[in-house]
Design an enzyme around this catalytic site. Structure first.
Site, PDB file in Angstrom:
ATOM      1  N   SER B  47       0.817  -1.216   0.000  1.00  0.00           N
ATOM      2  CA  SER B  47       0.000   0.000   0.000  1.00  0.00           C
ATOM      3  C   SER B  47       0.853   1.270   0.000  1.00  0.00           C
ATOM      4  O   SER B  47       0.353   2.340  -0.336  1.00  0.00           O
ATOM      5  CB  SER B  47      -0.933  -0.002   1.208  1.00  0.00           C
ATOM      6  OG  SER B  47      -0.163   0.012   2.392  1.00  0.00           O
ATOM      7  N   HIS B  48       2.108   1.184   0.368  1.00  0.00           N
ATOM      8  CA  HIS B  48       3.009   2.342   0.296  1.00  0.00           C
ATOM      9  C   HIS B  48       4.149   2.109  -0.691  1.00  0.00           C
ATOM     10  O   HIS B  48       5.138   2.825  -0.682  1.00  0.00           O
ATOM     11  CB  HIS B  48       3.578   2.693   1.680  1.00  0.00           C
ATOM     12  CG  HIS B  48       2.558   3.307   2.579  1.00  0.00           C
ATOM     13  ND1 HIS B  48       1.852   2.589   3.495  1.00  0.00           N
ATOM     14  CD2 HIS B  48       2.092   4.573   2.670  1.00  0.00           C
ATOM     15  CE1 HIS B  48       1.002   3.382   4.141  1.00  0.00           C
ATOM     16  NE2 HIS B  48       1.128   4.590   3.655  1.00  0.00           N
ATOM     17  N   ALA B 123       4.629   6.096   4.132  1.00  0.00           N
ATOM     18  CA  ALA B 123       4.710   5.483   5.455  1.00  0.00           C
ATOM     19  C   ALA B 123       5.735   6.244   6.286  1.00  0.00           C
ATOM     20  O   ALA B 123       6.631   6.897   5.753  1.00  0.00           O
ATOM     21  CB  ALA B 123       5.123   4.024   5.322  1.00  0.00           C
ATOM     22  N   LEU B 124       5.589   6.171   7.608  1.00  0.00           N
ATOM     23  CA  LEU B 124       6.530   6.864   8.496  1.00  0.00           C
ATOM     24  C   LEU B 124       7.702   5.977   8.924  1.00  0.00           C
ATOM     25  O   LEU B 124       8.727   6.481   9.363  1.00  0.00           O
ATOM     26  CB  LEU B 124       5.795   7.369   9.745  1.00  0.00           C
ATOM     27  CG  LEU B 124       4.709   8.417   9.510  1.00  0.00           C
ATOM     28  CD1 LEU B 124       3.988   8.733  10.816  1.00  0.00           C
ATOM     29  CD2 LEU B 124       5.292   9.691   8.910  1.00  0.00           C
ATOM     30  N   ASP B 178       4.504   1.303  13.232  1.00  0.00           N
ATOM     31  CA  ASP B 178       3.942   2.389  12.421  1.00  0.00           C
ATOM     32  C   ASP B 178       2.495   2.000  12.208  1.00  0.00           C
ATOM     33  O   ASP B 178       2.213   1.034  11.502  1.00  0.00           O
ATOM     34  CB  ASP B 178       4.691   2.481  11.084  1.00  0.00           C
ATOM     35  CG  ASP B 178       4.142   3.579  10.166  1.00  0.00           C
ATOM     36  OD1 ASP B 178       3.130   4.220  10.515  1.00  0.00           O
ATOM     37  OD2 ASP B 178       4.730   3.775   9.085  1.00  0.00           O
ATOM     38  N   GLY B 187      -8.010   2.380   2.877  1.00  0.00           N
ATOM     39  CA  GLY B 187      -7.793   1.447   1.767  1.00  0.00           C
ATOM     40  C   GLY B 187      -8.439   0.086   2.012  1.00  0.00           C
ATOM     41  O   GLY B 187      -8.914  -0.568   1.084  1.00  0.00           O
ATOM     42  N   GLU B 188      -8.470  -0.349   3.284  1.00  0.00           N
ATOM     43  CA  GLU B 188      -9.089  -1.637   3.630  1.00  0.00           C
ATOM     44  C   GLU B 188     -10.587  -1.612   3.333  1.00  0.00           C
ATOM     45  O   GLU B 188     -11.158  -2.598   2.863  1.00  0.00           O
ATOM     46  CB  GLU B 188      -8.889  -1.927   5.116  1.00  0.00           C
ATOM     47  CG  GLU B 188      -7.577  -2.562   5.478  1.00  0.00           C
ATOM     48  CD  GLU B 188      -7.414  -3.948   4.874  1.00  0.00           C
ATOM     49  OE1 GLU B 188      -8.383  -4.735   4.881  1.00  0.00           O
ATOM     50  OE2 GLU B 188      -6.320  -4.203   4.363  1.00  0.00           O
ATOM     51  N   HIS B 229     -12.150   5.214  23.139  1.00  0.00           N
ATOM     52  CA  HIS B 229     -11.764   6.557  23.594  1.00  0.00           C
ATOM     53  C   HIS B 229     -10.246   6.738  23.664  1.00  0.00           C
ATOM     54  O   HIS B 229      -9.735   7.833  23.410  1.00  0.00           O
ATOM     55  CB  HIS B 229     -12.378   6.846  24.966  1.00  0.00           C
ATOM     56  CG  HIS B 229     -13.801   7.288  24.876  1.00  0.00           C
ATOM     57  ND1 HIS B 229     -14.150   8.587  24.573  1.00  0.00           N
ATOM     58  CD2 HIS B 229     -14.962   6.608  24.988  1.00  0.00           C
ATOM     59  CE1 HIS B 229     -15.469   8.688  24.520  1.00  0.00           C
ATOM     60  NE2 HIS B 229     -15.986   7.501  24.769  1.00  0.00           N
TER      61      HIS B 229
END
Lengths: 343, 343
Positions: B47-48, B123-124, B178, B187-188, B229
């Protein structure tokens, strides 16, 4: 609460200090602990309120805390201050290091306060809120003893590892959260056990690593992290930052004091402070105002901001004092006046 | 993958650079983007991976990124470096600021890199891992567009707001996570829609704020944060640190570029770096070794460390190259050779 005893905040303070000093805590430690438990009681966080005084005395009796330790400040690096609690309670160590942290954050934009070798029982929100009240953004984390299994695992490894954050708001109380990275606090499981109730699916594993709804089996097993794998790795991050990074223990390298002399309850705490004025210069006020759009966006759709209930309770308590169960009050008076207490 | 095309990492690199430069990205931007998408593809983060080149070209065509922007470095405070991406892609801005961040972290113990006004699609983990490879502990976060409702709310407010962390390990790949603070990536949900499948309970709300299992309704409504939460307030923290604190937008103040000229996709990224050697002096090596007990404690009970699969894929890709679907390969070749591409 069927039978409650009302106390003014002053009365709650005096009762706390008398108990703590009576059992041997120094005046400085007693005051730091009293500030924390009275603040928690005033915010109606009962689990971190006056009830914790019992824990402070028990831990002292079991040799798990040095009640007269004098924290030592170490200027570790330009952006890092360490305070060695030297086996004392974390709260005085935090208070001792706080203004050093504030000064460093204002000088460098970002700074860390590392508290080491501390007995830690308190909520983190009073600490991060006290930094937000000084205009800083603050993040705090600390491990606890190994009660939580990693996601996909079978046995306890991490602490319930709370993380707290506070953001200063131009008109009003800071935006603050403080949560355990376990699904629930261990105390919740204990309450279910006392009430003879089963616990919901997804809270805990038994000693064999199987999901359980039996609170007794859960207490002998492991809690689960919140949010599956995501909460699990977040908890691991807390272990690393508030442990090895600051030269302190991982959760599973600690145990509650148990009177045998083998307990090693002391561990570390990691606090990060960021100064909006260093980041933003003259834009700081406008940017803090911009952040309000996020809070409004939450409230306008009927959702709650964290700490909303707590802050409402604070206003009530300042006007009306606090109420604690009569049974707890009696126990605290006994602790103040009974065997072991020194006049 | 029924029909796959195998590419060596060199071939993947050349294809990426040719597409990006052919559509007008400067050599510096093309290289920074290629490094990111090839690294992601090599780690089998599809995905990235190379797939994102399509997004980079589409955003450029829609006026959402300046493909030749030269990032500007601002020495904001002793512990804070800002890089204004000036409407360009975040990756070159990060690379431009990275050594400044490393130097500040080593000098002060802790430092922040703020990236501003950036188009962000990546991505990070490659960023935090690159800091861990330099011996630092790193934490990164960025908002995205408003796709996620706050816990207890009804409508989108926050981004999917990823958070990434990396910790250097003495012998081996860094400990890295990440994750998006939404239950799942958008995307999912899109994949479920394409496959005609319903989505699980707890993923999303429809446009009226009601829980939905219909992916089309979910895409018109809001995703939910992970972990209730707790995940919700963590996502708010990311909005604040990577938004107002660094003088940049909140998630709901951005939109994807849409060709109308009204899209404002640019936003900020917040990176924190901590230097174990500043925190620990000569104890640093021993403390990094101590941290291994946590990782061993996870693996020994059969749980997985984050990034384990990704790191295994990296070894495979270095030996054997990467495989991408034939359909994607054809689309990329068309993007390289077709209308709009410049020789």
């Amino acid at each position: 609460m069927d039978e409650a005893v009302k106390l003014s905040l002053d009365e709650a303070w005096t009762l706390s200090v008398d108990i703590l000093e009576g059992h041997g805590y120094s005046a400085a430690h007693a005051a730091a602990i009293a500030r924390s438990v009275v603040a928690a009681q005033g915010d109606e966080c009962h689990s971190h309120g006056l009830y914790r005084l019992i824990d402070c005395v028990r831990t002292l009796r079991h040799g798990g805390v040095d009640p007269r330790a004098v924290p030592e400040v170490i200027d570790q690096a330009p952006g890092v201050v360490r305070v060695d609690a030297r086996g004392g309670c974390s709260l005085l160590a935090f208070e001792t290091g706080r203004e050093h942290l504030v000064e460093k954050a204002r000088s460098y934009g970002v700074a860390v306060l590392a508290v080491n070798n501390a007995f830690h029982f308190s909520a983190l929100w009073p600490e991060v809120e006290s930094l937000a009240e000084r205009g800083l953004v603050a993040l705090a984390m600390t491990p606890s003893h190994a009660y939580v299994a990693p996601a996909g695992g079978r046995s306890p490894l991490m602490g319930t590892n709370p993380i707290a954050f506070s953001w200063p708001r131009p008109d009003g109380m800071p935006f603050t959260f403080d949560f355990a990275t376990s699904v629930v606090a261990r105390g919740e499981v204990e309450l279910h056990r006392r009430a003879g109730k089963r616990i919901p699916e997804g809270w805990a594993l038994d000693a064999e690593g199987r999901p359980t709804a039996d609170p007794t089996a859960a207490l002998a097993g492991a809690l689960l992290p919140f949010g599956g794998h995501k909460g699990s790795v977040l908890s691991m991050m807390i272990e690393l930052l508030a442990g090895p990074l600051i030269g302190d223990r991982l959760g599973h390298q600690t145990q509650p004091a148990n009177g045998s002399g083998e307990g090693t309850p002391q561990h570390g705490e990691f606090l990060l402070a960021l100064d909006p004025r260093s980041f933003l210069g003259p834009d700081a006020e406008a940017r803090l105002q911009q952040a309000e759009a996020l809070f409004e966006g939450v409230v306008v759709q009927g959702a709650r901001l964290p700490s909303q209930r707590r802050h409402a309770a604070r206003e009530r308590s300042q006007a009306e004092g606090v109420a604690i169960p009569a049974e707890l009050y009696d126990e605290l008076v006994e602790l103040r006046d009974g065997d072991g207490a020194q006049p």
